[in-house]
Design a protein around this motif. Structure first.
Motif, PDB file in Angstrom:
ATOM      1  N   PRO A   1       0.775  -1.294  -0.065  1.00  0.00           N
ATOM      2  CA  PRO A   1       0.005   0.151   0.107  1.00  0.00           C
ATOM      3  C   PRO A   1       0.932   1.404  -0.043  1.00  0.00           C
ATOM      4  N   LEU A   2       1.893   1.310   0.622  1.00  0.00           N
ATOM      5  CA  LEU A   2       2.788   2.271   0.842  1.00  0.00           C
ATOM      6  C   LEU A   2       3.244   2.695  -0.576  1.00  0.00           C
TER       7      LEU A   2
ATOM      8  N   LEU B   1       4.912   4.695  -6.671  1.00  0.00           N
ATOM      9  CA  LEU B   1       4.532   4.429  -8.132  1.00  0.00           C
ATOM     10  C   LEU B   1       3.990   5.584  -8.999  1.00  0.00           C
ATOM     11  N   PRO B   2       3.005   6.323  -8.227  1.00  0.00           N
ATOM     12  CA  PRO B   2       2.554   7.691  -9.040  1.00  0.00           C
ATOM     13  C   PRO B   2       3.569   8.539  -9.426  1.00  0.00           C
ATOM     14  N   ILE B   3       4.655   8.608  -8.683  1.00  0.00           N
ATOM     15  CA  ILE B   3       5.651   9.699  -9.086  1.00  0.00           C
ATOM     16  C   ILE B   3       6.649   9.153 -10.027  1.00  0.00           C
ATOM     17  N   TYR B   4       6.950   7.834  -9.861  1.00  0.00           N
ATOM     18  CA  TYR B   4       7.700   7.172 -10.757  1.00  0.00           C
ATOM     19  C   TYR B   4       7.087   7.047 -12.226  1.00  0.00           C
ATOM     20  N   SER B   5       5.909   6.836 -12.215  1.00  0.00           N
ATOM     21  CA  SER B   5       5.113   6.903 -13.509  1.00  0.00           C
ATOM     22  C   SER B   5       4.970   8.090 -14.011  1.00  0.00           C
ATOM     23  N   LYS B   6       4.812   9.382 -13.355  1.00  0.00           N
ATOM     24  CA  LYS B   6       4.825  10.709 -13.889  1.00  0.00           C
ATOM     25  C   LYS B   6       6.190  11.035 -14.492  1.00  0.00           C
TER      26      LYS B   6
ATOM     27  N   ILE C   1      11.187   0.544  -3.597  1.00  0.00           N
ATOM     28  CA  ILE C   1      11.303   1.963  -3.959  1.00  0.00           C
ATOM     29  C   ILE C   1      12.759   2.349  -4.366  1.00  0.00           C
ATOM     30  N   SER C   2      13.769   1.467  -3.887  1.00  0.00           N
ATOM     31  CA  SER C   2      15.184   1.925  -4.110  1.00  0.00           C
ATOM     32  C   SER C   2      15.950   0.911  -4.730  1.00  0.00           C
ATOM     33  N   SER C   3      15.507  -0.336  -5.080  1.00  0.00           N
ATOM     34  CA  SER C   3      16.303  -1.329  -5.420  1.00  0.00           C
ATOM     35  C   SER C   3      16.127  -1.398  -7.062  1.00  0.00           C
ATOM     36  N   GLN C   4      17.075  -1.119  -7.723  1.00  0.00           N
ATOM     37  CA  GLN C   4      16.954  -1.289  -9.456  1.00  0.00           C
ATOM     38  C   GLN C   4      16.436  -2.255  -9.990  1.00  0.00           C
ATOM     39  N   ASP C   5      16.582  -3.467  -9.486  1.00  0.00           N
ATOM     40  CA  ASP C   5      16.054  -4.785 -10.041  1.00  0.00           C
ATOM     41  C   ASP C   5      14.485  -4.754  -9.976  1.00  0.00           C
ATOM     42  N   ILE C   6      14.195  -4.062  -8.714  1.00  0.00           N
ATOM     43  CA  ILE C   6      12.487  -4.222  -8.713  1.00  0.00           C
ATOM     44  C   ILE C   6      12.098  -3.032  -9.549  1.00  0.00           C
TER      45      ILE C   6
END
Length: 497
Positions: A87-88, A94-99, A251-256
């Motif tokens: 949920p976090l 995700l909205p920030i990464y997407s935008k 949120i911070s691991s590039q593989d994900i």
């Protein structure tokens, strides 16, 4: 019967099939963005299973069953951390990464703090973490297979590494995602079959397992729901601490994060996360039931009991109790789980090095062809280094790889995630505050790890993220006052409008 010739043939055939599948999806000549992000044709459900397969790894495959066999279900509660992490991540990140349509996780740090240095630092931290992760992921199943098959452990490590290097080198992210999907699906089916077969082999079946859980095998007398000392292991800390651990990874691991860059559709991203969470909790529960089932099974059949180490007990059952052929498939699945996580690691490290470090240090803008070539060479070089480190690890001794790895993850990714949290949730944070918070958090966490053994590893991410915020905000505020800095974060880099 142990590992038979038929099982060996199945193992070889499975590995050949995985290699063929990886090469099949790499037929198209991918360069630049397509090599790093895929070609836009990868369905969300493939990416979701890929995240699941990446996070599962043989560390979970072997260690989770071993933990419940040798102890209780206390660590099962760590999987419920998904209920906090997902949920976090969906709500805030995700909205920030997407935008922003970021190229890598650490691209966000450059956009938010206007600092190339932070982007490079984040990438370097991830690369160190990933090389360590890939090494233990090769070492653990290779040690298990070596003991069961008699094949030299170094040969198994090399074969695993070489196959993963080949298809991650040639096919980029698309090849990695599809092979992850195949391997993750085989894992789900194979492990579920093993549980059903095990329960049918126990006198009393599932009822005997649940009776054992009621009689102290679920939680021990000294394992509490909540401890007033929140730095000591309890069910509460397992859930919250693992939640922050997993969130740090998301949120911070590039593989994900690299999987999130395959689409900017937030609905698809949310489906990825929810499906991954459901699969992860389901398979963890299956593993823990298998561990307790093995405890009951060997208690009822002491003459069949194996003298395997805790992390190897499930593999020992697979080799000696499952039907010939099924043994080969499941041992191949364990081995392939390593390749899945390894190929993901190689591709993500290559992507991060090329886009976060090489592109920042290069005086000239690189063409897509140059980027792809550099990424391929990096995946090859890092793969060789990981193989070497894995061989060194194979000569050491780690009691529980799952606990060791989560401590390692909490230490590295927790420090890194603190910088992301500082950026996303505050407007005042600037590069100076982020650097100081990063340094303080790293120093404190290293001190805790090596000088305060009573502090639970499950609190590492909580401490490091908390420190980043507590240190980063006032330092940023002071530095802004001293330099008359009135700048505001770039649009869409924080949760505020």
């Amino acid at each position: 019967m142990g590992f038979t010739t038929i099982d060996f043939i199945i193992l070889v055939a499975y590995l050949a099939a995985v290699l063929f599948a990886g090469l099949h999806f790499s037929k198209k000549d991918m360069q630049g963005k397509e090599f790093f992000k895929g070609d836009g044709t990868i369905p969300w459900w493939v990416t979701s299973v890929s995240i699941f397969a990446t996070l599962l790894s043989p560390i979970s495959f072997l260690s989770l069953a071993g933990n419940s066999y040798g102890g209780t279900w206390i660590m099962w509660f760590a999987q419920l951390g998904m209920l906090i992490a997902i949920p976090l991540t969906i709500k805030f990140f995700l909205p920030i990464y997407s935008k922003l349509n970021i190229d890598t996780a650490y691209h966000y740090l450059e956009l938010r703090f206007d600092s190339k240095g932070l982007r490079v630092l984040g990438a370097l931290m991830f690369i160190v973490y990933q090389i360590g992760r890939m090494s233990i992921i090769m070492y653990l199943p290779s040690m298990v297979l070596a003991s069961l098959t008699g094949i030299n452990v170094n040969i198994l490590i090399i074969v695993m590494g070489v196959i993963a290097i080949i298809y991650s080198y040639t096919g980029g992210l698309k090849s990695v995602l599809w092979t992850d999907f195949i391997q993750g699906s085989v894992l789900l089916v194979g492990v579920t079959f093993a549980l059903i077969y095990l329960l049918n082999s126990i006198d009393g079946g599932a009822g005997a397992v649940f009776e054992t859980l009621k009689n102290g095998k679920f939680l021990g007398a000294d394992e509490v729901i909540f401890d007033p000392n929140i730095l000591k292991t309890s069910v509460f800390l397992m859930i919250v601490g693992a939640g922050f651990n997993t969130c740090s990874s998301y949120i911070s691991s590039q593989d994900i994060v690299q999987r999130f860059t395959t689409t900017t559709d937030t609905k698809q991203l949310n489906k990825m996360m929810l499906t991954n969470g459901a699969l992860s909790i389901f398979i963890a529960t299956v593993f823990y039931l298998i561990g307790t089932g093995l405890y009951v099974f060997y208690g009822q059949n002491p003459l069949l009991a194996q003298t395997a180490q805790q992390d190897q007990i499930f593999a020992s059952y697979i080799a000696y109790q499952l039907p010939v052929g099924v043994t080969g498939i499941l041992l191949a699945a364990i081995y392939a789980a390593s390749q899945s996580t390894l190929s993901t690691g190689l591709n993500s490290v290559a992507t991060s090095w090329t886009l976060d470090i090489q592109a920042r240090l290069s005086k000239k803008e690189m063409s897509f062809e140059q980027q792809t070539k550099i990424a391929q060479y990096i995946s090859l070089g890092v793969g060789i280094v990981a193989i070497a480190v894995s061989m060194i690890l194979a000569n050491g001794e780690i009691k529980s790889a799952y606990e060791w790895f989560n401590g390692f993850m909490g230490l590295v990714l927790g420090v890194l995630a603190g910088t992301f949290v500082l950026g996303v949730f505050t407007k005042v944070a600037n590069a100076t505050g982020a650097y100081v918070a990063f340094a303080v958090s790293a120093i404190v966490m290293i001190f805790i790890k090596y000088n305060m053994p009573d502090v639970s590893i499950w609190s590492y991410s909580i401490i490091s993220i908390g420190l980043s915020v507590v240190v980063g905000i006032p330092v940023s505020y002071i530095s802004r006052k001293l330099t008359n800095d009135t700048s505001v974060p770039q649009r869409d880099t924080v949760i505020y409008e």
